[in-house]
Design a protein around this motif. Structure first.
Motif, short mmCIF file in Angstrom:
data_model
loop_
_atom_site.label_atom_id
_atom_site.label_comp_id
_atom_site.label_asym_id
_atom_site.label_seq_id
_atom_site.Cartn_x
_atom_site.Cartn_y
_atom_site.Cartn_z
N UNK A 297 0.78 -1.22 0.00
CA UNK A 297 0.00 0.00 0.00
C UNK A 297 0.82 1.27 0.00
N UNK A 298 2.18 1.17 -0.07
CA UNK A 298 3.00 2.37 -0.10
C UNK A 298 2.69 3.20 -1.33
N UNK A 299 2.41 2.51 -2.46
CA UNK A 299 2.08 3.23 -3.69
C UNK A 299 0.74 3.96 -3.55
N UNK A 300 -0.23 3.33 -2.87
CA UNK A 300 -1.52 4.00 -2.66
C UNK A 300 -1.37 5.21 -1.74
N UNK A 301 -0.54 5.06 -0.70
CA UNK A 301 -0.30 6.19 0.20
C UNK A 301 0.40 7.32 -0.55
N UNK A 302 1.33 6.96 -1.43
CA UNK A 302 2.00 7.96 -2.24
C UNK A 302 1.04 8.70 -3.14
N UNK A 303 0.11 7.98 -3.75
CA UNK A 303 -0.88 8.62 -4.63
C UNK A 303 -1.77 9.57 -3.84
N UNK A 304 -2.13 9.18 -2.61
CA UNK A 304 -2.98 10.05 -1.77
C UNK A 304 -2.24 11.32 -1.39
N UNK A 305 -0.95 11.18 -1.03
CA UNK A 305 -0.14 12.34 -0.65
C UNK A 305 0.08 13.26 -1.85
N UNK A 306 0.31 12.66 -3.02
CA UNK A 306 0.62 13.44 -4.22
C UNK A 306 -0.49 14.43 -4.56
N UNK A 307 -1.73 14.08 -4.27
CA UNK A 307 -2.84 14.97 -4.58
C UNK A 307 -2.75 16.30 -3.85
N UNK A 308 -2.02 16.34 -2.75
CA UNK A 308 -1.98 17.55 -1.93
C UNK A 308 -0.62 18.27 -1.99
N UNK A 309 0.28 17.84 -2.87
CA UNK A 309 1.59 18.48 -2.93
C UNK A 309 1.54 19.84 -3.63
N UNK A 310 1.03 19.86 -4.86
CA UNK A 310 0.76 21.13 -5.56
C UNK A 310 1.95 22.07 -5.68
N UNK A 311 3.17 21.51 -5.91
CA UNK A 311 4.38 22.33 -6.10
C UNK A 311 4.69 23.19 -4.87
N UNK A 312 4.25 22.76 -3.71
CA UNK A 312 4.48 23.56 -2.50
C UNK A 312 5.97 23.59 -2.15
N UNK A 313 6.49 24.76 -1.76
CA UNK A 313 7.90 24.86 -1.36
C UNK A 313 8.16 24.33 0.03
#
Length: 450
Positions: A297-313
């Motif tokens: 499930x590490x890939x699923x957790x990564x996909x969930x986190x990726x949705x909220x990254x948004x190029x944030x510094x």
């Protein structure tokens, strides 16, 4: 990343100089882009920007250990625009040094910073020109050009894959977790920064020293202590000499493995060096994220986190927990999975992750980790058996015994890899195989607990 429109240049223009850093194929919020433009404006301190860019380029063109080295090993730095800063990164040819320049908003003037990641061309003629930039001249800085060509979604995912070398991909994967586990040891300031670099033994660049912070800066001691930092290979901080005269502070970070972080705070910028635990150790072989990648499930957790990254510094793990609803350990596994394809970095001064988006094939995550792929093959072949106090793991040349002490949470294997590294560079493939099987059984109600 490749495909520059032309070479980067530094030219006289309107009573000052114009620095055009040519961009290559890049990832942006609009998709994969040819030669994206991330900034057009002025440098508040031209001399700081010029020397800091040279320092990053120095690392990309250097080897600090006797490894095979070819001209093709010299790669162009990776530039990430995060809306409020520009980050420029490189790895040494031996992959044991990671350099990053953060050009902050305070060091840039007269333009908006975009969002995205690309390579920038820093060629030999440009290096020579940058060495002659002075403080009191105007420097117009352009990262990329105005003309953009955006790929179609199909082309972005099929035809436009970027081929960064394995050692860079794995270097980008390993350094965030390593940096996140570092602790701040000390800050020195003023002339002590330059004095520290000047005092390092030039005749023994590969020497490892232990440094103790003191009222006057740093002094060498004979044995490591909790209050010392390990500088593994004194020559590996040589690139910082280009910026030492500008540094107002030097923040020092340490890792229990012997890795270290050195952040030089400059006017309107920061310059960071991460050093692997030994001069001969490249980040690409550390294996620090293998166990996180092996978790189901590490890939699923990564996909969930990726949705909220948004190029944030600056990315707060606490905020990610609140937004995704994932537990802290799931956030850690997700960030490790994203890091494996270069999607996150870690800022020591901020104490937080940041988003970068290398346009890489996501399937390279497994291909670039042969130990993980080998462990999955071992599990698929079968034959792992649990004895009273250990596991037996079959291999192509015999049976290796993997012993587990549950109370201590420690692992040991009889294979040559484990004998050589003792877990200091991540688990061997046999340990990973057992962990994969245990995790699979634990998540399968029909499989029972391992």
């Amino acid at each position: 990343m490749s495909g520059y429109l032309a070479e980067s240049t530094l030219q006289d223009a309107d009573g000052g100089k114009q620095l055009l850093l040519e961009s290559a194929l890049g990832a942006t919020p609009q998709g994969i882009v040819d030669n994206p433009s991330f900034f057009r404006g002025f440098a508040a301190r031209p001399d700081v920007v010029a020397n800091a860019l040279l320092a990053v380029a120095d690392v990309a063109a250097s080897r600090y250990f006797d490894v095979a080295f070819r001209l093709s090993d010299v790669l162009d730095p990776v530039m990430t625009a995060s809306g409020d800063r520009l980050r420029c990164e490189s790895f040494s040819a031996c992959n044991g040094v990671h350099a990053r320049l953060d050009l902050l908003a305070a060091g840039l003037d007269g333009g908006e910073i975009g969002f995205g990641t690309t390579n920038v061309d820093i060629n030999s003629p440009l290096r020579s020109a940058l060495a002659n930039v002075h403080r009191n001249e105007t420097l117009h800085l352009s990262v990329g050009r105005d003309e953009l060509l955006i790929s179609t979604p199909a082309a972005s995912h099929v035809e436009r894959k970027v081929e960064l070398p394995d050692r860079w991909v794995r270097g980008f994967a390993e350094t965030p977790g390593l940096a996140a586990a570092m602790s701040h040891l000390a800050t020195i300031s003023g002339s002590a920064v330059g004095q520290f670099l000047a005092a390092l033994p030039a005749a023994q660049p590969g020497r490892t020293v232990f440094l103790l912070p003191s009222g006057r800066g740093l002094r060498e001691v004979t044995t490591p202590k909790p209050s010392t930092v390990t500088l593994a290979g004194t020559g590996r901080v040589a690139s910082a000499k280009r910026v030492a005269r500008f540094a107002t502070h030097l923040d020092i970070f340490k890792h229990h493995s012997g890795a270290s972080g050195w952040v030089f705070r400059l006017p309107g910028a920061d310059f960071t060096l991460l050093l692997s635990p030994a001069p001969w150790r490249g980040f690409s072989g550390e294996g620090g994220i293998l166990e996180s990648l092996a978790v189901p499930g590490a890939d699923d957790a990564g996909a969930a986190v990726l949705e909220f990254l948004g190029w944030q510094p600056v990315i707060s793990t606490a905020v990610l927990q609140a937004r995704t609803g994932l537990a802290a350990h799931r956030i850690t596994h997700g960030l490790a999975h994203l890091g494996a394809s270069g999607k996150v970095g870690f800022d020591l001064l901020e104490g937080a992750y940041f988003h970068r988006e290398l346009p890489l094939d996501s399937e390279r995550t497994v291909k670039d980790y042969p130990r993980l792929a080998a462990a999955r093959r071992i599990v698929a072949t079968g034959g792992l058996t649990r004895q009273d106090t250990y596991w037996e793991v079959p291999s192509g040349v015999g049976t290796y015994v993997h012993k587990i002490w549950e109370a201590e949470g420690s692992y040991q294997c009889t294979c040559p890899w484990w004998h050589e590294h003792r877990g200091s560079r991540g688990p061997c493939k046999h340990v990973l195989a057992v962990q994969l099987l245990r995790l699979s059984n634990a998540s399968d109600p029909e499989g029972g607990a391992a």
